[in-house]
Design a protein around this motif. Structure first.
Motif, short mmCIF file in Angstrom:
data_model
loop_
_atom_site.label_atom_id
_atom_site.label_comp_id
_atom_site.label_asym_id
_atom_site.label_seq_id
_atom_site.Cartn_x
_atom_site.Cartn_y
_atom_site.Cartn_z
N PRO A 112 22.92 5.81 -16.42
CA PRO A 112 22.63 5.97 -14.99
C PRO A 112 23.90 5.83 -14.14
O PRO A 112 24.89 5.29 -14.62
N ALA A 113 23.82 6.29 -12.91
CA ALA A 113 24.95 6.13 -11.99
C ALA A 113 25.27 4.63 -11.86
O ALA A 113 24.38 3.79 -12.04
N PHE A 114 26.52 4.32 -11.55
CA PHE A 114 26.97 2.92 -11.53
C PHE A 114 26.01 2.01 -10.75
O PHE A 114 25.61 0.95 -11.23
N GLU A 115 25.64 2.45 -9.56
CA GLU A 115 24.83 1.58 -8.70
C GLU A 115 23.47 1.28 -9.31
O GLU A 115 22.98 0.15 -9.23
N ILE B 57 14.04 -3.72 -10.64
CA ILE B 57 12.85 -4.53 -10.34
C ILE B 57 13.19 -5.67 -9.37
O ILE B 57 12.55 -5.83 -8.34
N THR B 58 14.22 -6.42 -9.70
CA THR B 58 14.54 -7.57 -8.85
C THR B 58 15.45 -7.20 -7.68
O THR B 58 15.51 -7.92 -6.69
N GLY B 59 16.15 -6.07 -7.80
CA GLY B 59 17.12 -5.69 -6.76
C GLY B 59 18.39 -6.54 -6.82
O GLY B 59 19.24 -6.47 -5.95
N GLU B 60 18.50 -7.36 -7.88
CA GLU B 60 19.68 -8.22 -8.04
C GLU B 60 20.66 -7.59 -9.03
O GLU B 60 20.30 -6.68 -9.76
N VAL B 61 21.86 -8.15 -9.08
CA VAL B 61 22.85 -7.71 -10.07
C VAL B 61 22.25 -7.88 -11.47
O VAL B 61 21.67 -8.92 -11.78
N ASN B 62 22.36 -6.84 -12.27
CA ASN B 62 21.70 -6.82 -13.57
C ASN B 62 22.46 -7.66 -14.62
O ASN B 62 23.36 -7.16 -15.29
N VAL B 63 22.02 -8.89 -14.75
CA VAL B 63 22.71 -9.81 -15.66
C VAL B 63 22.38 -9.54 -17.12
O VAL B 63 22.95 -10.17 -18.02
N LYS B 64 21.48 -8.57 -17.34
CA LYS B 64 21.14 -8.25 -18.74
C LYS B 64 22.21 -7.40 -19.40
O LYS B 64 22.26 -7.29 -20.62
N HIS B 65 23.07 -6.79 -18.58
CA HIS B 65 24.16 -6.02 -19.18
C HIS B 65 25.25 -6.99 -19.64
O HIS B 65 25.82 -7.70 -18.80
N PRO B 66 25.56 -6.98 -20.93
CA PRO B 66 26.65 -7.86 -21.39
C PRO B 66 27.94 -7.61 -20.60
O PRO B 66 28.68 -8.56 -20.29
N ILE C 195 35.19 5.74 -10.36
CA ILE C 195 34.31 6.36 -9.36
C ILE C 195 34.32 5.51 -8.08
O ILE C 195 34.49 4.30 -8.16
N PRO C 196 34.15 6.14 -6.95
CA PRO C 196 34.05 5.33 -5.73
C PRO C 196 32.71 4.59 -5.71
O PRO C 196 31.70 5.13 -6.15
N VAL C 197 32.73 3.35 -5.27
CA VAL C 197 31.51 2.54 -5.21
C VAL C 197 31.27 2.13 -3.76
O VAL C 197 32.22 1.73 -3.07
N LYS C 198 30.03 2.26 -3.31
CA LYS C 198 29.66 1.91 -1.92
C LYS C 198 30.09 0.47 -1.62
O LYS C 198 29.87 -0.42 -2.44
N SER C 199 30.60 0.27 -0.42
CA SER C 199 31.11 -1.06 -0.08
C SER C 199 30.01 -2.12 -0.16
O SER C 199 30.26 -3.27 -0.50
N GLU C 200 28.78 -1.70 0.11
CA GLU C 200 27.66 -2.65 0.05
C GLU C 200 27.48 -3.19 -1.38
O GLU C 200 27.24 -4.38 -1.59
#
Ligand code: A3P
Length: 273
Positions: free
Chosen positions: A134-137, A144-153, A241-246
């Motif tokens: 998927p795209a970086f974001e 689901i949680t809208g939080e940073v995905n800590v499941k990615h090692p 890739i450019p990443v949105k500042s948010e």
């Protein structure tokens, strides 16, 4: 002459595989290949051309053992040191203890990069191998949680303080040298001179060994013996890739407590911490 033969035989006998006296143990995307390639220019350093991934691979340890690991090292002369780099050792908690058990004098080199930059760099590597990612974001934020995905090692590798404690509980602090990745990128000569001192190898590197390659945007080397130039492969220094500042802000916020803990345990401060 017979004497020369004997000298040759003696020096040949002394050329042997040795366990690394220095391991570049992390972090992935921190500039580990650059340090390893720079070190290999030094006449007193030998290193395998690939990552051995021994201490992060239980199957290798069980089935092949340290004898196999030793055989992966290039032969070295008594005045040379062996260096190995496998950046994934960093996040494998058993690596520190196992390395210590193999050779408790091992010196450790660790590159630490801005955690967000490191994560993006790793994403660029993953997406090159697997274009259906998927795209970086979307990849980095849990849908689901809208939080940073800590499941990615990969997300957690950048939470350096989570892993560093293991290393510091096994190795004396003065056996670990930390290089800030941006500093290596911008001042390779200065950083390599510090590495020479840390490894107690003779001062070799000079200004002529490095030149800034404008089209690559990185330092490359000038090989003394041939005068030829040598840059790292195309997989190093990928465009990000450019990443949105948010999203960047959220990531910085996510890593903040880990960075603060890192500063605390190392009594150091990084430009990004
Ligand atoms: P990017 O590809 O994100 O730019 P590693 O070897 O640990 O995988 O680290 C790769 C990173 O090394 C690259 O990340 C790049 O920024 C950095 N680097 C440092 N010095 C470099 C050099 N001389 N040539 C190419 N990349 C270098």
């Amino acid at each position: 002459s017979a004497q020369n033969d004997q000298i040759r035989r003696l020096t040949m006998v002394k050329e042997q595989n040795r366990f690394p006296s220095c391991i570049i143990f992390g972090v992935s995307k921190g500039g580990t290949r650059a340090v390893c390639e720079y070190l290999k220019l030094h006449p007193d350093v030998v290193a395998p051309s690939d990552e051995i991934h021994f201490y992060d691979n239980l199957t290798l340890q069980k089935e092949k053992g340290v004898d196999w690991y030793l055989r992966q090292m290039p032969a070295s002369k008594p005045n040379q040191i062996t260096v190995e780099k496998s950046p994934d050792y960093f996040q494998h908690p058993q690596s520190a203890r196992l390395i210590y058990e193999t050779n408790n004098c091992t010196k450790l080199l660790l590159l630490l990069r801005d955690p967000v930059e490191r994560l993006i760099s790793q994403y660029m590597q993953l997406v090159e191998k697997n274009p259906s990612l998927p795209a970086f974001e979307e990849w980095v934020i849990d849908p689901i949680t809208g939080e940073v995905n800590v499941k990615h090692p990969s997300v957690m590798v950048s939470a350096y303080s989570q892993y560093l404690g293991d290393w510091l509980s096994v190795f004396p602090r003065d056996q670990i040298h930390i290089i800030e990745s941006d500093s290596l990128r911008v001042h390779p000569l200065e950083e390599m001179k510090i590495v020479e001192e840390f490894l107690k190898i003779r001062p070799y590197f000079t200004e002529g060994d490095f030149y800034f390659n404008v089209s690559r945007g990185f330092y490359c080397n000038r090989i003394r013996a041939t005068g030829k130039t040598k840059c790292l492969g195309k997989s190093k220094g990928r465009e990000h890739i450019p990443v949105k500042s948010e999203i960047l802000e959220r990531l910085h916020k996510f890593y903040l407590p880990y960075n603060q803990e890192l500063n605390r345990i190392l009594k150091m401060k990084f430009p990004w911490s």
